[in-house]
Structures are given as C-alpha cells and as structure tokens.
Design an enzyme around this catalytic site. Structure first.
Site, PDB file in Angstrom:
ATOM      1  NE  ARG A  71      -3.476  -0.299   2.716  1.00  0.00           N
ATOM      2  CZ  ARG A  71      -4.688  -0.629   2.285  1.00  0.00           C
ATOM      3  NH1 ARG A  71      -5.383   0.232   1.560  1.00  0.00           N
ATOM      4  NH2 ARG A  71      -5.201  -1.800   2.578  1.00  0.00           N
ATOM      5  CB  VAL A 102      -2.142  -7.125  12.464  1.00  0.00           C
ATOM      6  CG1 VAL A 102      -3.521  -7.718  12.736  1.00  0.00           C
ATOM      7  CG2 VAL A 102      -2.259  -5.712  11.919  1.00  0.00           C
ATOM      8  CE  LYS A 133      -3.024 -19.594  13.184  1.00  0.00           C
ATOM      9  NZ  LYS A 133      -1.859 -18.695  13.250  1.00  0.00           N
ATOM     10  N   GLY A 138      -1.961 -22.907   7.021  1.00  0.00           N
ATOM     11  CA  GLY A 138      -1.154 -23.977   7.587  1.00  0.00           C
ATOM     12  C   GLY A 138      -0.121 -23.432   8.551  1.00  0.00           C
TER      13      GLY A 138
END
Length: 339
Positions: free
Chosen positions: A35, A280, A192, A137
């Site tokens: 971005r 994040v 998870k 994964g």
C-alpha cells in the site's frame, strides 16, 4: 493456463513476501503489492523487504509495486494477504481489475466481525465470478525464507484451483496439500490464534508441561466442536491447517499471538502488549468475535470465554484459571460436535 503465469500477491507483510518469492523463484512473473509507495520503491531498489524480512534477498522475477492496477490487471492468480480488517476493502478495489478467469486465494487468518464472515465468504460476495481458494497452515514466514521444510494446505471445491496453486508453490522446501473443506481450513487458521494467546500467557506464568499439553488438546476439542456447529468438518482439524497450525503457534515466540499472551502473563496491559508486538495480532479481535458467536450458537468454549474475560472484562487470571479447572468435565474425544 500456460506454464509461466503472472501472479499478484497483495500485502507486503512477512507471509505475503515469502510466498511471492517462492512463486518468483519457480519462474513466474510475480508482483508484490504494498500500500505504501515509498516502501514499495525502497524494497524494489534494495531487493528485500527490510520492514518484515530483513536480510533475505528477493528473486529478480519479483516486482514490488504500490500500483494495484499494475499488479492485478494481467494476473492469472491473485493472493490476498492483508489483515482481516482491510480484506473487504482491498477485495473491492481488486474486483474491476480482475481477469475473467482469475483465481483468487485468501491467505488471511481472521474473521470479519459483522455477520461472522470468513475471508473466502467475502471473496464470494465481492468477486462472484472468481475461482476461490484458501491457503493456510503452520507457516512462519521467517522459516519459509530460510528454506526450512514447510507444509501448507490449499482448500477449494474447485480441483483446477487446487492443482494450479500446488503447481506454482511447490518447491524442494515448500509442499502444498489439498483439502476440499474450505471453511474448516479457514476456521482452523483463525481459531488457533486465540489459543496461541492462551498458551503464551500460560507459559509466562510458569505453567508446566502437563498444563501445556492439556491446553493444546482442549483447544483442539473446542475448535472441532465450534467448526461442527459452523458446518465445517471437524476431521479437518486433525490436519496441517488444524492441529499443525495450533501446535506451531502455541509453542513458539515467533507467533505474534503467543507473544501477546506472554506479555499479558508478565502483567502488561493489552494495549502495551499490542504496542510492543508492533504488528497485527489477529487473535485479540478473534477472541471477541468467536465468544459472541459461540454464545449465540450455544457452543461450550471455556478457553475462549476465559480469554475473553481476561482481555475485555479485566477478570483476574487466577480467578479465571480456577473457574476453568472447576468447570464441566467433558468427554476426552468429542468430534461428534457434542459437549
């Protein structure tokens, strides 16, 4: 499609960079969209991504750009690797630029809070003509670029999507397995992150191996139970995108969510923990979203509820831990979806 394809990876974070470089090394002309134009120009000039993967050279077939039109317009396959809160916005920008037969793959492990929408469901809503898949994964980007042996999962109900993604990503150190349960694979990747926070917190307060083993297996039970109610196949959680990703993120401080848990266990506030991580951590928002959905569905998820109380209700850790140990004792193996 020809053997040599044009590929776009949208999102210049660590994982987006890692898979873009694999694809470029495999001989495909690849764009990595960022971005920030200044950052894209700097990465293009230096041939590395210094903010996320410093010191790892990028292949000459990989072009870093901030021009979304340049990246997407001629691409046969588009990977979207942006945080969940930006996912819909980026997808909408992509929509008018896509080729008619393009494949679009989500690699984002998160959930949109409004209406509990998974990333591939956003793709369905915004790109009704695209061929859709999910890549997920136990995949730490740092180890991928170090050429550690790694396995991932491509999930789609379209066999041509599965074959294409396996072909463009397969390398001597990166193997891609197939799965038809797209929602199950996505839920595994999102859920998870919650349990990685739980595990990091537990280790930080001195929990032993017995406790860690219990937390991992009860986390897997909760994931399967919730997935069943959401229409996914609980058996998906016995694969790489389920228990594989769970083990990885619950046992390593390379996981941002695990480090959030560690910081909380050291007595830091949630705000301070997020500030220190500097990237994040999808799990924090996922706790809130999944807690509300579990309550709505009547799904028993004591670890999610406990984490929610710690993060958002400021309940003391010791009080929550005692409540968990004194709660309902369920069956050990419960992939029937029953509690």
């Amino acid at each position: 499609m020809s053997n040599e394809l044009t590929i776009a990876v949208l999102g210049g974070g660590s994982f987006g960079t890692a898979i873009a470089n694999i694809i470029a090394v495999n001989g495909h002309h690849t764009y990595l969209w960022m971005r920030d134009a200044e950052r894209a120009a700097r990465s293009q000039a230096s041939r590395e991504n210094p903010e996320y993967l410093p010191g790892y050279p990028l292949d000459d077939n990989l072009t870093m750009t901030a021009d979304l039109t340049q990246a997407v317009t001629n691409s046969d396959v588009v990977f979207i690797s942006v945080p969940s809160q930006s996912f819909r916005d980026v997808t909408r920008q992509v929509a008018p630029l896509l080729k008619s037969e393009a494949i679009v793959i989500s690699t984002t492990k998160g959930i949109e809070s409004e209406n509990f929408t998974l990333m591939s469901q956003i793709l369905e809503q915004e790109l009704p003509n695209a061929h859709i898949g999910v890549l997920s994964g136990p995949n730490f980007a740092k180890e991928i670029v170090q050429q550690q042996q790694t396995g991932s999962v491509i999930a789609s109900d379209d066999d041509s999507v599965i074959k294409c993604i396996q072909d463009i990503l397969c390398s001597p150190t990166f193997r891609v397995y197939a799965n038809k349960d797209r929602y199950g694979v996505e839920l595994g990747g999102a859920l998870k992150n919650i349990y990685a926070i739980v595990s990091g917190l537990a280790v930080a307060v001195g929990s032993g191996k017995n406790t860690q083993a219990m937390l991992l297996t009860r986390s897997l039970a909760e994931m399967g139970r919730f997935a069943h109610e959401m229409g996914a196949d609980p058996m998906t959680f016995l694969g790489l995108a389920g228990v594989g990703d769970l083990i990885l993120t619950c046992t390593s401080d390379l996981s941002r969510n695990y480090r959030i848990g560690q910081a909380l266990g050291q007595g830091k506030t949630l705000e301070k923990a997020i500030e220190e991580i500097g990237q994040v951590a999808e799990g924090v928002n996922t706790v809130r979203i999944v807690k509300h959905k579990a309550d709505e569905l009547g799904v028993y998820m004591p670890l999610v509820s406990g984490m929610y109380d710690i993060l958002f209700e400021q309940r003391p850790l010791a009080e929550v831990a005692q409540g968990l140990m004194m709660g309902e004792q369920n069956d050990d193996v419960e992939y029937s979806g029953k509690s």
